[in-house]
Design a protein around this motif. Structure first.
Motif, mmCIF file in Angstrom:
data_model
loop_
_atom_site.group_PDB
_atom_site.id
_atom_site.type_symbol
_atom_site.label_atom_id
_atom_site.label_comp_id
_atom_site.label_asym_id
_atom_site.label_seq_id
_atom_site.Cartn_x
_atom_site.Cartn_y
_atom_site.Cartn_z
ATOM 1 N N VAL A 9 2.778 -16.720 -3.280
ATOM 2 C CA VAL A 9 2.007 -15.476 -3.354
ATOM 3 C C VAL A 9 1.707 -14.915 -1.966
ATOM 4 N N GLY A 10 1.815 -15.752 -0.945
ATOM 5 C CA GLY A 10 1.588 -15.249 0.407
ATOM 6 C C GLY A 10 2.531 -14.131 0.775
ATOM 7 N N HIS A 11 3.715 -14.122 0.169
ATOM 8 C CA HIS A 11 4.683 -13.058 0.448
ATOM 9 C C HIS A 11 4.267 -11.722 -0.170
ATOM 10 N N LEU A 12 3.294 -11.748 -1.081
ATOM 11 C CA LEU A 12 2.862 -10.521 -1.760
ATOM 12 C C LEU A 12 1.686 -9.849 -1.066
ATOM 13 N N LEU A 13 1.074 -10.557 -0.130
ATOM 14 C CA LEU A 13 -0.155 -10.058 0.493
ATOM 15 C C LEU A 13 0.092 -8.777 1.276
ATOM 16 N N CYS A 14 -0.805 -7.823 1.090
ATOM 17 C CA CYS A 14 -0.829 -6.587 1.875
ATOM 18 C C CYS A 14 -2.187 -6.496 2.549
ATOM 19 N N LYS A 15 -2.194 -6.298 3.844
ATOM 20 C CA LYS A 15 -3.446 -6.300 4.597
ATOM 21 C C LYS A 15 -4.401 -5.215 4.126
ATOM 22 N N CYS B 133 5.820 -7.100 -12.721
ATOM 23 C CA CYS B 133 5.187 -5.929 -13.330
ATOM 24 C C CYS B 133 5.697 -4.670 -12.636
ATOM 25 N N ASP B 134 5.970 -3.652 -13.442
ATOM 26 C CA ASP B 134 6.506 -2.405 -12.905
ATOM 27 C C ASP B 134 5.434 -1.332 -12.722
ATOM 28 N N VAL B 135 4.216 -1.606 -13.190
ATOM 29 C CA VAL B 135 3.130 -0.617 -13.173
ATOM 30 C C VAL B 135 2.260 -0.846 -11.940
ATOM 31 N N GLU B 136 2.126 0.185 -11.128
ATOM 32 C CA GLU B 136 1.378 0.072 -9.875
ATOM 33 C C GLU B 136 -0.109 0.368 -10.066
ATOM 34 N N ALA B 137 -0.912 -0.255 -9.225
ATOM 35 C CA ALA B 137 -2.296 0.154 -9.018
ATOM 36 C C ALA B 137 -2.406 0.694 -7.597
ATOM 37 N N ASP B 138 -3.441 1.456 -7.328
ATOM 38 C CA ASP B 138 -3.636 1.971 -5.967
ATOM 39 C C ASP B 138 -3.819 0.832 -4.976
ATOM 40 N N PHE B 139 -4.492 -0.231 -5.425
ATOM 41 C CA PHE B 139 -4.773 -1.378 -4.556
ATOM 42 C C PHE B 139 -4.320 -2.640 -5.278
ATOM 43 N N ALA B 140 -3.576 -3.485 -4.584
ATOM 44 C CA ALA B 140 -3.091 -4.748 -5.148
ATOM 45 C C ALA B 140 -3.766 -5.895 -4.402
ATOM 46 N N VAL B 141 -4.744 -6.517 -5.053
ATOM 47 C CA VAL B 141 -5.471 -7.636 -4.458
ATOM 48 C C VAL B 141 -4.770 -8.921 -4.894
ATOM 49 N N ILE B 142 -4.226 -9.656 -3.935
ATOM 50 C CA ILE B 142 -3.468 -10.872 -4.213
ATOM 51 C C ILE B 142 -4.355 -12.076 -3.942
ATOM 52 N N ALA B 143 -4.375 -13.014 -4.899
ATOM 53 C CA ALA B 143 -5.192 -14.216 -4.750
ATOM 54 C C ALA B 143 -4.412 -15.423 -5.240
ATOM 55 N N GLY B 144 -4.771 -16.601 -4.745
ATOM 56 C CA GLY B 144 -4.152 -17.818 -5.238
ATOM 57 C C GLY B 144 -4.480 -18.057 -6.696
ATOM 58 N N VAL B 145 -5.669 -17.625 -7.108
ATOM 59 C CA VAL B 145 -6.118 -17.650 -8.502
ATOM 60 C C VAL B 145 -6.787 -16.306 -8.751
#
Length: 589
Positions: free
Chosen positions: A319-325, A514-526
């Motif tokens: 999931v670290g590869h999905l993180l956006c600052k 998932c193909d549906v976007e949100a304005d903000f993508a919060v990535i977490a380990g859980v």
């Protein structure tokens, strides 16, 4: 302690220069930087002085009170010897029962009435010119003279003893790349008075047309510039007008008296403005409508650290590869501005259980809902119809255990007609009247590119899922509704924003993404960590003086975190993991 700075007596010649002569030491200060401190005046009957003073204290942003005269005594600040070549213009306004009945160059004929009046001196924001100069910008006045336009807003000032009025603001167009530098420069030079109250779409303040100011001359926003708004002491004219006192006098718009009086702590910025707790950072949170928010550097850093913590990957799924600052920062700032939030959760992946929901997600949704309730925001939950009784029971138990203050509405959505999503999101299907201004999905099944829904093992679970994704897609076309997706694997609602990274780095990502976007993508380990992090970030922001002032538009008193019981509403290990708190029977292992 009540603040009143009674002004020291000045020589009679200075007093007469101010009140009696037709060429008082007053000038148009809209384009002036540095030097003496400009102040506007309000003169009211002495019986109204205590109430007006409290009104200024309650609305210190637009009405920074420098001082007031003694009732019935002629006292003035030290006036500077500033020349003026345009002294034939009116310097004062006369108000009778709320109506402006005259523009005056002198108050000489009102000497008797003035003996029963108190004069208030309000600081002006004209030293903003110095901040503009500091970042390499020159103030623009399209007419080449006069004062920069000011606008009445729909933002109400705090009402005190009959004084009530809308906030008045001034606007300056600022290039995007100069925004943060300008805000920091204005705060360092002017203290909290230098902090803007809104950056972005003027309609969010109720201003329909920037070309038609209520006072002064319009300044045009050029392409690449952002309108930035500061509170204006012209708010005092609206206050005088709304009170409808028999007689009052004010400075004319753009005219000031020059004084050595200073608000805050003097000519230097307060120490608090020079620390991380006082230095503002500007963050974009919406493009439609255009909207930026502000928080202190200290608060921003804490939220960035929180984002790093929840990004730990206990399952080593990549999931670290999905993180956006700064997604957590921008999502929490957007939520902080929201009035009503719709939360969805639920991922039916455990086929050997009835119901099949996994335990991750609902605890984070309840944690976020609890803190939103503490902030007195509207909160609703929307889930799959087949799981409605499960979530209704969860909410009831959370209320019973004191995790939630009050019951949450638990909604469902089955789709259907093309306008069904808009009908749920908006009153009377009107996109100008949204019921919710932020949607949040926490560990919610997300629709893949082929229209199906998959768990991590590529199993199609579409038959268990209602099309709540449609609400997020509809929200993309409704100005004023933002969205956040919280996920830990890439197949959750909202993760469309990082779908290319999901396809490249997550097992089975090419199918399950998932193909549906949100304005903000919060990535977490859980994912539940992400919901809890949003609650904690909201606590950080609403405990931040810089952000709090921006939220309330510099009107009214600041909210005290202790008085709001915000700490009690924060998520904790016991609230999230205790089966007696969450209900073992509604979260099967």
């Amino acid at each position: 302690m009540t603040f009143t700075r009674h002004l020291k007596s000045c020589p009679l010649s200075a007093i007469r220069s101010f009140i009696l002569r037709k060429k008082p030491n007053i000038r148009n200060m809209s384009g002036m930087a540095g030097g003496l401190r400009p102040a506007s005046i309000v003169a009211l009957h002495r019986s109204l002085a205590p109430a007006f003073e409290k009104f200024c204290q309650a609305n210190s942003g637009p009405l920074p009170l420098l001082g007031r005269s003694e009732p019935g005594k002629w006292t003035l600040p030290a006036l500077g010897a500033v020349s003026d070549t345009r002294m034939d213009r009116p310097q004062f306004r006369k108000y009778e029962f709320g109506a402006c009945t005259g523009s005056l160059t002198s108050l000489e004929e009102y000497l008797e009435q003035l003996k029963d009046m108190v004069t208030f001196f309000l600081g002006c924001s004209f030293s903003l010119e110095g901040a503009l100069e500091k970042v390499g910008l020159l103030g623009r006045d399209p007419a080449g003279h006069g004062h920069v336009g000011a606008y009445k807003t729909t933002v109400p000032c705090a009402t005190i003893a009959g004084f009530c009025c809308p906030l008045v603001v001034t606007m300056r167009p600022i290039p995007k790349d100069k925004l943060e530098g300008l805000v920091q420069a204005s705060c360092s030079m002017m203290g909290e008075q230098g902090q803007p109250i809104h950056i972005g779409d003027p309609e969010m303040l109720g201003i329909r047309d920037l070309s038609k100011p209520d006072y002064g001359h319009a300044v045009v926003c050029e392409p690449g510039e952002v309108p930035v708004f500061w509170p204006s002491p012209l708010t005092s004219l609206e206050a005088v007008s709304s009170y409808k006192t028999p007689l009052a006098f004010t400075s004319a718009p753009g005219c000031t008296v020059m004084t050595h009086l200073e608000d805050l702590k003097g000519p230097e910025a307060p120490a608090s403005c020079l620390t991380p707790e006082g230095i503002p950072e500007v963050v974009p949170i919406s493009q439609d409508p255009l909207h930026y928010s502000i928080a202190s550097a200290s608060a921003v850093q804490k939220i960035r650290e929180l984002e790093t913590i929840i990004g730990i990957d206990p399952g080593n799924r990549g999931v670290g590869h999905l993180l956006c600052k700064d997604e957590l920062l921008r999502a929490s700032l957007s939520l902080s501005h929201a009035r009503s939030v719709l939360i969805t959760t639920g991922f039916p992946t455990h086929f050997n259980h009835e119901p099949p929901e996994e335990t991750d997600g609902p605890p984070g949704a309840i944690a976020l809902a609890a803190f939103l309730q503490a902030l007195e925001k509207g909160v609703s939950l929307i889930v799959d119809q087949r799981a409605w009784s499960l979530f209704q029971k969860l909410v009831e138990e959370a209320v019973e255990r004191g995790v939630l203050k009050t019951q949450l509405p638990v909604l469902t959505y089955q789709g259907g007609s093309a306008g069904a999503a808009r009908a749920l999101l908006c009153d009377d299907r009107d996109p100008k009247s949204p019921r919710f201004d932020h949607l949040v999905a926490i560990e919610r099944t997300g629709r893949a590119a082929d229209g199906n829904y998959y768990n991590a093992r590529k199993m199609n679970i579409k038959h268990l899922v209602d099309p709540i994704d449609d609400l997020f897609l509809a929200a993309q076309k409704i100005p004023g509704i933002s969205s956040t997706g919280v996920g830990d694997g890439g197949n959750e609602l909202g993760m469309g924003k990082v779908k290319e990274a999901v396809k490249s780095h997550i097992r089975n990502g090419d199918v399950i993404a998932c193909d549906v976007e949100a304005d903000f993508a919060v990535i977490a380990g859980v994912s539940t960590w992400g919901g809890c992090a949003l609650a904690c970030a909201l606590y950080i922001l609403n405990s931040c003086e810089v952000h709090g002032r921006y939220l309330r538009k510099a009107t009214g008193p600041p909210r005290a975190a202790g008085a709001q019981n915000w700490t009690e509403a924060l998520p904790s290990v016991s609230k999230v993991t205790d089966p007696h708190k969450l209900g073992r029977q509604v979260f099967p292992e």
